[in-house]
Scaffold this motif. Structure first.
Motif, PDB file in Angstrom:
ATOM      1  N   ARG A 195      10.479 -14.687   2.174  1.00  0.00           N
ATOM      2  CA  ARG A 195      11.693 -13.888   2.000  1.00  0.00           C
ATOM      3  C   ARG A 195      12.023 -13.643   0.524  1.00  0.00           C
ATOM      4  O   ARG A 195      12.854 -12.785   0.206  1.00  0.00           O
ATOM      5  CB  ARG A 195      12.872 -14.565   2.694  1.00  0.00           C
ATOM      6  N   ASN A 196      11.386 -14.398  -0.377  1.00  0.00           N
ATOM      7  CA  ASN A 196      11.626 -14.223  -1.813  1.00  0.00           C
ATOM      8  C   ASN A 196      10.555 -13.385  -2.495  1.00  0.00           C
ATOM      9  O   ASN A 196      10.556 -13.256  -3.720  1.00  0.00           O
ATOM     10  CB  ASN A 196      11.707 -15.590  -2.494  1.00  0.00           C
ATOM     11  N   THR A 197       9.645 -12.825  -1.705  1.00  0.00           N
ATOM     12  CA  THR A 197       8.526 -12.066  -2.273  1.00  0.00           C
ATOM     13  C   THR A 197       8.995 -10.933  -3.175  1.00  0.00           C
ATOM     14  O   THR A 197       8.465 -10.748  -4.284  1.00  0.00           O
ATOM     15  CB  THR A 197       7.634 -11.504  -1.148  1.00  0.00           C
ATOM     16  N   HIS A 198       9.973 -10.158  -2.725  1.00  0.00           N
ATOM     17  CA  HIS A 198      10.405  -9.010  -3.527  1.00  0.00           C
ATOM     18  C   HIS A 198      11.053  -9.448  -4.843  1.00  0.00           C
ATOM     19  O   HIS A 198      10.955  -8.734  -5.847  1.00  0.00           O
ATOM     20  CB  HIS A 198      11.362  -8.129  -2.712  1.00  0.00           C
ATOM     21  N   GLN A 199      11.680 -10.610  -4.866  1.00  0.00           N
ATOM     22  CA  GLN A 199      12.236 -11.132  -6.118  1.00  0.00           C
ATOM     23  C   GLN A 199      11.117 -11.494  -7.084  1.00  0.00           C
ATOM     24  O   GLN A 199      11.222 -11.251  -8.294  1.00  0.00           O
ATOM     25  CB  GLN A 199      13.106 -12.351  -5.827  1.00  0.00           C
ATOM     26  N   VAL A 200      10.057 -12.082  -6.550  1.00  0.00           N
ATOM     27  CA  VAL A 200       8.901 -12.429  -7.379  1.00  0.00           C
ATOM     28  C   VAL A 200       8.251 -11.163  -7.925  1.00  0.00           C
ATOM     29  O   VAL A 200       7.900 -11.084  -9.116  1.00  0.00           O
ATOM     30  CB  VAL A 200       7.884 -13.254  -6.563  1.00  0.00           C
ATOM     31  N   ILE A 201       8.094 -10.165  -7.079  1.00  0.00           N
ATOM     32  CA  ILE A 201       7.495  -8.901  -7.512  1.00  0.00           C
ATOM     33  C   ILE A 201       8.347  -8.235  -8.588  1.00  0.00           C
ATOM     34  O   ILE A 201       7.817  -7.692  -9.568  1.00  0.00           O
ATOM     35  CB  ILE A 201       7.307  -7.958  -6.306  1.00  0.00           C
ATOM     36  N   GLU A 202       9.658  -8.292  -8.430  1.00  0.00           N
ATOM     37  CA  GLU A 202      10.550  -7.711  -9.440  1.00  0.00           C
ATOM     38  C   GLU A 202      10.375  -8.405 -10.784  1.00  0.00           C
ATOM     39  O   GLU A 202      10.364  -7.760 -11.840  1.00  0.00           O
ATOM     40  CB  GLU A 202      12.001  -7.834  -8.975  1.00  0.00           C
ATOM     41  N   LYS A 203      10.220  -9.720 -10.747  1.00  0.00           N
ATOM     42  CA  LYS A 203       9.999 -10.480 -11.975  1.00  0.00           C
ATOM     43  C   LYS A 203       8.678 -10.077 -12.629  1.00  0.00           C
ATOM     44  O   LYS A 203       8.592  -9.922 -13.862  1.00  0.00           O
ATOM     45  CB  LYS A 203       9.992 -11.985 -11.666  1.00  0.00           C
ATOM     46  N   ILE A 204       7.649  -9.883 -11.805  1.00  0.00           N
ATOM     47  CA  ILE A 204       6.342  -9.456 -12.328  1.00  0.00           C
ATOM     48  C   ILE A 204       6.459  -8.073 -12.964  1.00  0.00           C
ATOM     49  O   ILE A 204       5.989  -7.845 -14.097  1.00  0.00           O
ATOM     50  CB  ILE A 204       5.291  -9.439 -11.202  1.00  0.00           C
ATOM     51  N   ASN A 205       7.074  -7.142 -12.270  1.00  0.00           N
ATOM     52  CA  ASN A 205       7.190  -5.774 -12.773  1.00  0.00           C
ATOM     53  C   ASN A 205       8.022  -5.703 -14.054  1.00  0.00           C
ATOM     54  O   ASN A 205       7.739  -4.891 -14.956  1.00  0.00           O
ATOM     55  CB  ASN A 205       7.799  -4.873 -11.709  1.00  0.00           C
ATOM     56  N   GLN A 206       9.037  -6.543 -14.167  1.00  0.00           N
ATOM     57  CA  GLN A 206       9.854  -6.574 -15.380  1.00  0.00           C
ATOM     58  C   GLN A 206       9.045  -7.045 -16.578  1.00  0.00           C
ATOM     59  O   GLN A 206       9.310  -6.631 -17.714  1.00  0.00           O
ATOM     60  CB  GLN A 206      11.071  -7.481 -15.172  1.00  0.00           C
ATOM     61  N   ALA A 207       8.038  -7.886 -16.334  1.00  0.00           N
ATOM     62  CA  ALA A 207       7.179  -8.386 -17.420  1.00  0.00           C
ATOM     63  C   ALA A 207       6.159  -7.350 -17.872  1.00  0.00           C
ATOM     64  O   ALA A 207       5.541  -7.501 -18.920  1.00  0.00           O
ATOM     65  CB  ALA A 207       6.471  -9.662 -16.969  1.00  0.00           C
ATOM     66  N   LYS A 208       5.952  -6.317 -17.057  1.00  0.00           N
ATOM     67  CA  LYS A 208       5.057  -5.193 -17.368  1.00  0.00           C
ATOM     68  C   LYS A 208       3.623  -5.632 -17.720  1.00  0.00           C
ATOM     69  O   LYS A 208       3.067  -5.217 -18.734  1.00  0.00           O
ATOM     70  CB  LYS A 208       5.621  -4.355 -18.519  1.00  0.00           C
ATOM     71  N   PRO A 209       2.993  -6.472 -16.888  1.00  0.00           N
ATOM     72  CA  PRO A 209       1.595  -6.842 -17.168  1.00  0.00           C
ATOM     73  C   PRO A 209       0.639  -5.729 -16.762  1.00  0.00           C
ATOM     74  O   PRO A 209       0.959  -4.885 -15.924  1.00  0.00           O
ATOM     75  CB  PRO A 209       1.391  -8.072 -16.281  1.00  0.00           C
ATOM     76  N   ASP A 210      -0.535  -5.744 -17.365  1.00  0.00           N
ATOM     77  CA  ASP A 210      -1.587  -4.810 -16.958  1.00  0.00           C
ATOM     78  C   ASP A 210      -2.404  -5.384 -15.820  1.00  0.00           C
ATOM     79  O   ASP A 210      -2.821  -4.662 -14.912  1.00  0.00           O
ATOM     80  CB  ASP A 210      -2.510  -4.518 -18.153  1.00  0.00           C
ATOM     81  N   ILE A 211      -2.641  -6.695 -15.876  1.00  0.00           N
ATOM     82  CA  ILE A 211      -3.505  -7.365 -14.909  1.00  0.00           C
ATOM     83  C   ILE A 211      -2.748  -8.516 -14.265  1.00  0.00           C
ATOM     84  O   ILE A 211      -2.166  -9.355 -14.954  1.00  0.00           O
ATOM     85  CB  ILE A 211      -4.783  -7.897 -15.590  1.00  0.00           C
ATOM     86  N   LEU A 212      -2.745  -8.553 -12.938  1.00  0.00           N
ATOM     87  CA  LEU A 212      -2.087  -9.625 -12.193  1.00  0.00           C
ATOM     88  C   LEU A 212      -3.144 -10.482 -11.516  1.00  0.00           C
ATOM     89  O   LEU A 212      -3.932  -9.989 -10.707  1.00  0.00           O
ATOM     90  CB  LEU A 212      -1.137  -9.043 -11.143  1.00  0.00           C
ATOM     91  N   LEU A 213      -3.183 -11.762 -11.850  1.00  0.00           N
ATOM     92  CA  LEU A 213      -4.086 -12.713 -11.208  1.00  0.00           C
ATOM     93  C   LEU A 213      -3.299 -13.471 -10.147  1.00  0.00           C
ATOM     94  O   LEU A 213      -2.286 -14.110 -10.460  1.00  0.00           O
ATOM     95  CB  LEU A 213      -4.672 -13.683 -12.235  1.00  0.00           C
ATOM     96  N   VAL A 214      -3.757 -13.420  -8.901  1.00  0.00           N
ATOM     97  CA  VAL A 214      -3.030 -14.011  -7.781  1.00  0.00           C
ATOM     98  C   VAL A 214      -3.825 -15.179  -7.203  1.00  0.00           C
ATOM     99  O   VAL A 214      -4.911 -14.990  -6.640  1.00  0.00           O
ATOM    100  CB  VAL A 214      -2.768 -12.963  -6.677  1.00  0.00           C
ATOM    101  N   ALA A 215      -3.286 -16.380  -7.344  1.00  0.00           N
ATOM    102  CA  ALA A 215      -3.978 -17.594  -6.898  1.00  0.00           C
ATOM    103  C   ALA A 215      -3.165 -18.263  -5.798  1.00  0.00           C
ATOM    104  O   ALA A 215      -2.507 -19.285  -6.017  1.00  0.00           O
ATOM    105  CB  ALA A 215      -4.181 -18.545  -8.070  1.00  0.00           C
ATOM    106  N   LEU A 216      -3.204 -17.688  -4.606  1.00  0.00           N
ATOM    107  CA  LEU A 216      -2.449 -18.220  -3.470  1.00  0.00           C
ATOM    108  C   LEU A 216      -3.350 -18.831  -2.410  1.00  0.00           C
ATOM    109  O   LEU A 216      -2.866 -19.282  -1.374  1.00  0.00           O
ATOM    110  CB  LEU A 216      -1.605 -17.100  -2.837  1.00  0.00           C
ATOM    111  N   GLY A 217      -4.654 -18.835  -2.659  1.00  0.00           N
ATOM    112  CA  GLY A 217      -5.589 -19.347  -1.672  1.00  0.00           C
ATOM    113  C   GLY A 217      -5.885 -18.307  -0.609  1.00  0.00           C
ATOM    114  O   GLY A 217      -5.059 -17.446  -0.312  1.00  0.00           O
TER     115      GLY A 217
END
Length: 223
Positions: free
Chosen positions: A123-145
């Motif tokens: 349920r907090n996924t969109h908050q996490v995504i908003e935080k990522i987008n605010q940081a404006k990275p070019d490459i996102l590494l996702v280590a969730l298994g």
């Protein structure tokens, strides 16, 4: 590395990538959603000797293995050259931050846009995504298994404002120093899985001791 940092793709919809090994195929055999998540990726990198053997069964010759731990150093160097940044999402609390610190020390000039652990509720996924987008990275590494990371990326790529999102498994554990990497000579022999088994015997027994023979059986007798 060139595919990942490709500057011409900036501004396009988020691209996706993942690594597949014998464990990935064994999971996908029982999980159609994971099969779809892998097939929907823009790039799928062959990780491990088992995948090379499977490719040979189907008439394809892979030149070498492509795993995240070997890929990350040249990727970091190239992002520095292009002025691009990386965001680390996943692993246990504190691990991504420690991995970012180690990478920054190893690659002066590397831009780490931010980090976030992987222990967040759906349920907090969109908050996490908003935080990522605010940081404006070019490459996102996702280590969730696996299969969570592949499914998470495909489900949320339309919300991510990044050039590319890559599923990287236990990458942060290695670069944080939490789990030591196999010696180079063992990796060159294609036997890194033996090292992983000695490091985490309970967790890796089913994956390697049982999973590898099952995978090879499917390659040789069911293709």
């Amino acid at each position: 590395v060139e595919l990942i940092v490709n500057p011409s793709a900036i501004g396009s919809p988020t691209r996706t990538a993942c690594f597949v090994n014998t464990h990935s195929f064994n999971l996908a055999q029982k999980n159609s959603s994971l099969t779809g998540g892998i097939n929907d990726s823009d790039y799928v990198f062959a990780d491990g000797t088992g995948v090379r053997i499977a490719a040979q069964c189907f008439g394809f010759r892979l030149l070498d293995n492509v795993n995240g731990t070997d890929l990350l150093p040249p990727l970091c160097e190239r992002t520095i050259e292009h002025g691009q940044s990386i965001y680390l999402l996943g692993a246990a609390p504190g691990v991504a931050k420690l991995a970012a610190s180690e990478l920054s020390a190893s690659f002066p000039g590397l831009k780490i846009a931010g980090t976030h652990h992987g222990f967040f509720e759906q349920r907090n996924t969109h908050q996490v995504i908003e935080k990522i987008n605010q940081a404006k990275p070019d490459i996102l590494l996702v280590a969730l298994g696996s299969p969570v990371q592949e499914l998470w990326i495909q489900a949320n790529k339309k919300f991510l404002d990044v050039n590319i999102a890559i599923a990287v498994g236990g990458l942060f554990d290695f670069y944080s120093g939490r789990i030591p990497r196999a010696p180079l000579w063992l990796r060159r022999m294609g036997l890194e899985w033996v090292w992983r088994l000695t490091q985490e015997p309970k967790r890796m027994f089913r994956r390697y001791v049982i999973g590898n023979p099952v995978f090879l059986f499917r390659c040789f007798f069911k293709h």
